[in-house]
Design a protein around this motif. Sequence first.
Motif, mmCIF file in Angstrom:
data_model
loop_
_atom_site.group_PDB
_atom_site.id
_atom_site.type_symbol
_atom_site.label_atom_id
_atom_site.label_comp_id
_atom_site.label_asym_id
_atom_site.label_seq_id
_atom_site.Cartn_x
_atom_site.Cartn_y
_atom_site.Cartn_z
ATOM 1 N N GLN A 80 0.837 -1.206 0.000
ATOM 2 C CA GLN A 80 0.000 0.000 0.000
ATOM 3 C C GLN A 80 0.870 1.254 0.000
ATOM 4 O O GLN A 80 0.560 2.248 -0.675
ATOM 5 C CB GLN A 80 -0.904 0.010 1.230
ATOM 6 N N ASP A 81 1.953 1.202 0.767
ATOM 7 C CA ASP A 81 2.847 2.358 0.876
ATOM 8 C C ASP A 81 3.329 2.840 -0.481
ATOM 9 O O ASP A 81 3.287 4.034 -0.782
ATOM 10 C CB ASP A 81 4.081 1.996 1.722
ATOM 11 N N ILE A 82 3.827 1.903 -1.289
ATOM 12 C CA ILE A 82 4.463 2.335 -2.532
ATOM 13 C C ILE A 82 3.447 2.904 -3.519
ATOM 14 O O ILE A 82 3.722 3.885 -4.216
ATOM 15 C CB ILE A 82 5.297 1.191 -3.158
ATOM 16 N N VAL A 83 2.259 2.302 -3.564
ATOM 17 C CA VAL A 83 1.232 2.832 -4.464
ATOM 18 C C VAL A 83 0.782 4.216 -4.009
ATOM 19 O O VAL A 83 0.753 5.172 -4.806
ATOM 20 C CB VAL A 83 0.014 1.882 -4.548
ATOM 21 N N ASN A 84 0.447 4.349 -2.739
ATOM 22 C CA ASN A 84 -0.055 5.631 -2.236
ATOM 23 C C ASN A 84 0.992 6.734 -2.326
ATOM 24 O O ASN A 84 0.655 7.887 -2.615
ATOM 25 C CB ASN A 84 -0.546 5.468 -0.802
ATOM 26 N N HIS A 85 2.248 6.390 -2.061
ATOM 27 C CA HIS A 85 3.319 7.377 -2.195
ATOM 28 C C HIS A 85 3.354 7.915 -3.624
ATOM 29 O O HIS A 85 3.396 9.131 -3.850
ATOM 30 C CB HIS A 85 4.666 6.728 -1.838
ATOM 31 N N CYS A 86 3.330 7.020 -4.590
ATOM 32 C CA CYS A 86 3.414 7.443 -5.988
ATOM 33 C C CYS A 86 2.170 8.218 -6.422
ATOM 34 O O CYS A 86 2.270 9.199 -7.173
ATOM 35 C CB CYS A 86 3.625 6.224 -6.883
ATOM 36 N N ALA A 124 -4.389 -0.948 -2.661
ATOM 37 C CA ALA A 124 -4.216 0.493 -2.845
ATOM 38 C C ALA A 124 -4.587 0.915 -4.258
ATOM 39 O O ALA A 124 -5.163 1.992 -4.462
ATOM 40 C CB ALA A 124 -2.782 0.892 -2.527
ATOM 41 N N CYS A 125 -4.275 0.091 -5.245
ATOM 42 C CA CYS A 125 -4.645 0.425 -6.622
ATOM 43 C C CYS A 125 -6.160 0.503 -6.764
ATOM 44 O O CYS A 125 -6.691 1.428 -7.398
ATOM 45 C CB CYS A 125 -4.067 -0.604 -7.596
ATOM 46 N N ARG A 126 -6.871 -0.453 -6.175
ATOM 47 C CA ARG A 126 -8.338 -0.411 -6.231
ATOM 48 C C ARG A 126 -8.866 0.853 -5.567
ATOM 49 O O ARG A 126 -9.779 1.525 -6.085
ATOM 50 C CB ARG A 126 -8.931 -1.651 -5.559
#
Length: 339
Positions: A80-86, A124-126
Amino acid sequence: MAKKLSYKAAGVNIDAAVDALSKAKAHIKSTFNKKVVTDIGSYGGVFDMGGGQCTVASTDGVGTKLKIAQSINKHDTVGQDIVNHCVNDILVMGAKPLFFLDYFGCGKLEGKVLVDVISGMAKACRENGTVLIGGETAEMPGVYKEGEYDLVGTIVGEVEKKKILTGKKVKPGNAVIGIGSYGLQTNGFSLARRVFESKKIPYTKYIPELKTTLGLALLEPHRSFLKSVYPLVQKGLINAMSHITGGGFYDNIVRVLPGNVDCVIKKGSWEILPIFKMIQKLGGIEDREMHRVFNMGVGMVLIVPADKAKTVVSSLKKSGERAWLIGNITKGNKKVTVV
């Protein structure tokens, strides 16, 4: 008196990274063509697709937060961290996400770990309405130790060319609004780990003031601000935004300031989370260093016209955010101060 710690002492030299990048700029810019819209140093690279539309792309990593995940064998939240950060990094340019790609590199592939990481990315993508369209899984013994892995992501989004946020609209008198984070997000972990490990505090220890174990508090997911902030972007209420990542307040807000203004951030105007107070006290870390390394409870900063500040704060709160007026823009020469 406790020995004072710093990010540099913990092994991360922000100034050296800035210096190296400045020396590499000529090489990078030698590849640019007329379709490149923004300069080096923006949160995302903007590419003109024609017809008034642009794509915005950004790459980042989870960093040494992964060491905490590996230590307590919990791997879903770092996805989740990496998706939300980006997502946040292109949101500050005014963009919404289209698709996401990941890189997972390890010394020895452990199937359950990989599935847990991917499940977090997919979640996180969803939530962000974006597609996990591809990626790379690399098993490299000798490069990574067994039990270790690295996680990097690249996101591509879209924005109308006329709606790109670059900071050019920022003026003296603008208000600065902070949106609350839930923890360290994905930055400052080398210093945080040095603090807790030097004090021999196990990540499995329950900490009353944190209301959870130390490890779980440190793994609190990096939040996406897309759903609460993007509608404000669409309404034209925001002049600039800054995602408070590596470099804290000082090195991030300055990225969106024109050369004729300063940003003044007022201490005490927002809620500093207990985890940051604990890190500062145990490490004896100076205030300036804390605000340069950590987000201190402010995950994103919005710069808005003063007469729109109340409207923006109200909208954010209705969306479930914690939001505060934390400063203002003054005449100056592109500096950030925390007073």
